[in-house]
Design a protein around this motif. Structure first.
Motif, PDB file in Angstrom:
ATOM      1  N   GLY A 176       0.788  -1.232   0.000  1.00 18.68           N
ATOM      2  CA  GLY A 176       0.000   0.000   0.000  1.00 18.68           C
ATOM      3  C   GLY A 176       0.817   1.278   0.000  1.00 18.68           C
ATOM      4  O   GLY A 176       0.248   2.375   0.026  1.00 18.68           O
ATOM      5  N   ASN A 177       2.142   1.153  -0.024  1.00 15.54           N
ATOM      6  CA  ASN A 177       2.993   2.342   0.046  1.00 15.54           C
ATOM      7  C   ASN A 177       3.749   2.607  -1.259  1.00 15.54           C
ATOM      8  O   ASN A 177       4.795   3.264  -1.265  1.00 15.54           O
ATOM      9  CB  ASN A 177       3.980   2.203   1.214  1.00 15.54           C
ATOM     10  CG  ASN A 177       3.266   2.188   2.553  1.00 15.54           C
ATOM     11  OD1 ASN A 177       2.661   3.177   2.946  1.00 15.54           O
ATOM     12  ND2 ASN A 177       3.301   1.058   3.237  1.00 15.54           N
ATOM     13  N   TYR A 178       3.221   2.088  -2.350  1.00 15.16           N
ATOM     14  CA  TYR A 178       3.788   2.281  -3.682  1.00 15.16           C
ATOM     15  C   TYR A 178       2.667   2.043  -4.685  1.00 15.16           C
ATOM     16  O   TYR A 178       1.607   1.523  -4.325  1.00 15.16           O
ATOM     17  CB  TYR A 178       4.944   1.290  -3.939  1.00 15.16           C
ATOM     18  CG  TYR A 178       4.541  -0.142  -3.674  1.00 15.16           C
ATOM     19  CD1 TYR A 178       3.948  -0.927  -4.668  1.00 15.16           C
ATOM     20  CD2 TYR A 178       4.687  -0.714  -2.407  1.00 15.16           C
ATOM     21  CE1 TYR A 178       3.537  -2.219  -4.416  1.00 15.16           C
ATOM     22  CE2 TYR A 178       4.275  -1.999  -2.146  1.00 15.16           C
ATOM     23  CZ  TYR A 178       3.711  -2.757  -3.156  1.00 15.16           C
ATOM     24  OH  TYR A 178       3.281  -4.029  -2.905  1.00 15.16           O
ATOM     25  N   THR A 179       2.884   2.435  -5.925  1.00 13.73           N
ATOM     26  CA  THR A 179       1.862   2.267  -6.955  1.00 13.73           C
ATOM     27  C   THR A 179       2.249   1.131  -7.913  1.00 13.73           C
ATOM     28  O   THR A 179       3.397   0.674  -7.920  1.00 13.73           O
ATOM     29  CB  THR A 179       1.700   3.555  -7.781  1.00 13.73           C
ATOM     30  OG1 THR A 179       2.911   3.766  -8.530  1.00 13.73           O
ATOM     31  CG2 THR A 179       1.445   4.761  -6.885  1.00 13.73           C
ATOM     32  N   GLU A 180       1.284   0.722  -8.739  1.00 11.80           N
ATOM     33  CA  GLU A 180       1.571  -0.290  -9.760  1.00 11.80           C
ATOM     34  C   GLU A 180       2.609   0.232 -10.752  1.00 11.80           C
ATOM     35  O   GLU A 180       3.415  -0.539 -11.277  1.00 11.80           O
ATOM     36  CB  GLU A 180       0.286  -0.695 -10.500  1.00 11.80           C
ATOM     37  CG  GLU A 180      -0.565  -1.688  -9.737  1.00 11.80           C
ATOM     38  CD  GLU A 180       0.181  -2.976  -9.410  1.00 11.80           C
ATOM     39  OE1 GLU A 180       0.680  -3.634 -10.345  1.00 11.80           O
ATOM     40  OE2 GLU A 180       0.287  -3.323  -8.216  1.00 11.80           O
ATOM     41  N   ASN A 181       2.581   1.540 -10.990  1.00 15.09           N
ATOM     42  CA  ASN A 181       3.575   2.105 -11.902  1.00 15.09           C
ATOM     43  C   ASN A 181       4.979   2.039 -11.296  1.00 15.09           C
ATOM     44  O   ASN A 181       5.963   1.822 -12.018  1.00 15.09           O
ATOM     45  CB  ASN A 181       3.233   3.552 -12.266  1.00 15.09           C
ATOM     46  CG  ASN A 181       3.999   4.025 -13.485  1.00 15.09           C
ATOM     47  OD1 ASN A 181       3.846   3.465 -14.573  1.00 15.09           O
ATOM     48  ND2 ASN A 181       4.854   5.016 -13.317  1.00 15.09           N
ATOM     49  N   ASP A 182       5.072   2.212  -9.981  1.00 14.24           N
ATOM     50  CA  ASP A 182       6.368   2.061  -9.307  1.00 14.24           C
ATOM     51  C   ASP A 182       6.912   0.642  -9.508  1.00 14.24           C
ATOM     52  O   ASP A 182       8.115   0.451  -9.720  1.00 14.24           O
ATOM     53  CB  ASP A 182       6.243   2.349  -7.806  1.00 14.24           C
ATOM     54  CG  ASP A 182       6.024   3.826  -7.501  1.00 14.24           C
ATOM     55  OD1 ASP A 182       6.585   4.669  -8.223  1.00 14.24           O
ATOM     56  OD2 ASP A 182       5.289   4.124  -6.540  1.00 14.24           O
ATOM     57  N   VAL A 183       6.025  -0.358  -9.441  1.00 12.30           N
ATOM     58  CA  VAL A 183       6.426  -1.753  -9.653  1.00 12.30           C
ATOM     59  C   VAL A 183       6.968  -1.935 -11.075  1.00 12.30           C
ATOM     60  O   VAL A 183       8.043  -2.518 -11.285  1.00 12.30           O
ATOM     61  CB  VAL A 183       5.250  -2.728  -9.415  1.00 12.30           C
ATOM     62  CG1 VAL A 183       5.641  -4.164  -9.785  1.00 12.30           C
ATOM     63  CG2 VAL A 183       4.782  -2.669  -7.961  1.00 12.30           C
ATOM     64  N   LYS A 184       6.228  -1.410 -12.054  1.00 14.35           N
ATOM     65  CA  LYS A 184       6.642  -1.547 -13.465  1.00 14.35           C
ATOM     66  C   LYS A 184       7.992  -0.873 -13.724  1.00 14.35           C
ATOM     67  O   LYS A 184       8.856  -1.426 -14.404  1.00 14.35           O
ATOM     68  CB  LYS A 184       5.577  -0.936 -14.382  1.00 14.35           C
ATOM     69  CG  LYS A 184       4.248  -1.682 -14.405  1.00 14.35           C
ATOM     70  CD  LYS A 184       3.271  -1.033 -15.375  1.00 14.35           C
ATOM     71  CE  LYS A 184       1.857  -1.562 -15.210  1.00 14.35           C
ATOM     72  NZ  LYS A 184       1.750  -3.033 -15.304  1.00 14.35           N
ATOM     73  N   GLU A 185       8.178   0.327 -13.178  1.00 11.54           N
ATOM     74  CA  GLU A 185       9.416   1.059 -13.402  1.00 11.54           C
ATOM     75  C   GLU A 185      10.596   0.410 -12.676  1.00 11.54           C
ATOM     76  O   GLU A 185      11.712   0.361 -13.201  1.00 11.54           O
ATOM     77  CB  GLU A 185       9.262   2.518 -12.967  1.00 11.54           C
ATOM     78  CG  GLU A 185       8.214   3.301 -13.750  1.00 11.54           C
ATOM     79  CD  GLU A 185       8.637   3.564 -15.190  1.00 11.54           C
ATOM     80  OE1 GLU A 185       9.278   4.597 -15.450  1.00 11.54           O
ATOM     81  OE2 GLU A 185       8.322   2.717 -16.056  1.00 11.54           O
ATOM     82  N   ALA A 186      10.342  -0.094 -11.469  1.00  6.81           N
ATOM     83  CA  ALA A 186      11.400  -0.793 -10.722  1.00  6.81           C
ATOM     84  C   ALA A 186      11.808  -2.068 -11.456  1.00  6.81           C
ATOM     85  O   ALA A 186      13.005  -2.401 -11.525  1.00  6.81           O
ATOM     86  CB  ALA A 186      10.936  -1.119  -9.309  1.00  6.81           C
TER      87      ALA A 186
END
Length: 271
Positions: A176-186
């Motif tokens: 809950g402390n990050y977005t799906e876009n953060d996952v994709k970019e990481a």
């Protein structure tokens, strides 16, 4: 009791005259020595695998050789578990082994390869009291974790998100402390991170996405190490880890005020 696995029966009587503070100091002293490695891999398997340079060559082994390796790995994994339990019971370094057990649960991982498991256990036990950032980086680059979370398949133009997601959800920020876009970019930043059969981390630069990424509000041509640095810059990471340690060692009923104070101290001390 909380900082170890309970006193030895023969030591119980002598604990009557010792204060909690003195006992804590004793636990720290007995746990400061670097642990010895627990190595259980069978010599036959050792000889078979050491002559193999990469995963492609492993495919050339006969079905019988592969079957022997898998069977022996499973047996050796049982032995590894028993040897570590023996350390928990008999070692003077009770606090270190209890802390190692905590990290072992935090960095949950399951692979059959006995070499990779031996290595991951050694990383956890050796770094039990090290900076969290050092432990995080070593675990993240371990073949066991990279294999378990499919990062060997994480390549530019075909990113695999498993590793990037778990690094945030379980190991650092918490759900809950990050977005799906953060996952994709990481995931793009971790492309090219892999390993060889000797248990060495390998960065395959031709498989790495060199484009700009936007991660947790920052923009840059990030690689995996950059992502870990950014995650460690987040106070939420310190809070998430502190909350888990508090629950494990102190009380499952969380005192938010105490955890906030502790996590701030943890963060300010560079973990």
């Amino acid at each position: 009791w909380r900082a170890g696995f309970g006193p030895m029966a023969e030591n119980v009587a002598s604990l009557d005259g010792i204060t909690a503070k003195k006992l804590w100091e004793l636990l720290l002293k007995t746990s400061e020595k670097k642990p010895g490695k627990i190595e259980v891999a069978d010599n036959l398997i050792d000889g078979l695998v050491k002559g193999v340079d990469d995963l492609a060559q492993l495919e050339k082994l006969t079905k019988e050789q592969k079957r022997v390796i898998q069977k022996q790995s499973r047996e050796d994994l049982k032995t590894l578990n028993i040897r570590w339990l023996d350390e928990m019971i008999n070692s003077e370094a009770q606090l270190r082994e209890k802390m190692s057990l905590f990290w072992h649960g935090h960095f949950a991982c399951r692979v059959i390869n006995i070499y990779f498991q031996q290595q991951l256990l050694s990383i956890v036990r050796t770094n039990a009291f090290a900076k969290f950032g050092d432990l995080l980086r070593e675990v993240s680059k371990s073949p066991a974790m990279l294999q378990f979370l499919n990062n060997q398949q994480n390549k530019k133009q075909h990113p695999n998100e498993n590793f990037a997601r778990e690094v945030m959800e379980l190991f650092t920020l918490g759900r809950g402390n990050y977005t799906e876009n953060d996952v994709k970019e990481a995931a793009r930043a971790f492309t090219g991170w892999g390993f060889n059969l000797q248990g060495e981390f390998v960065f395959r630069r031709f498989q790495h996405d060199t484009g700009n990424k936007i991660f947790l509000g920052k923009t840059g041509n990030f690689d995996g190490d950059d992502i870990l640095d950014i995650l460690l810059e987040q106070k939420q990471t310190a809070f998430h880890i502190t909350k888990k340690i508090y629950s494990y060692f102190v009380n499952e009923k969380i005192d938010d005020g105490k955890v906030a104070w502790l996590s701030n101290t943890f963060y300010e001390s560079d973990y």
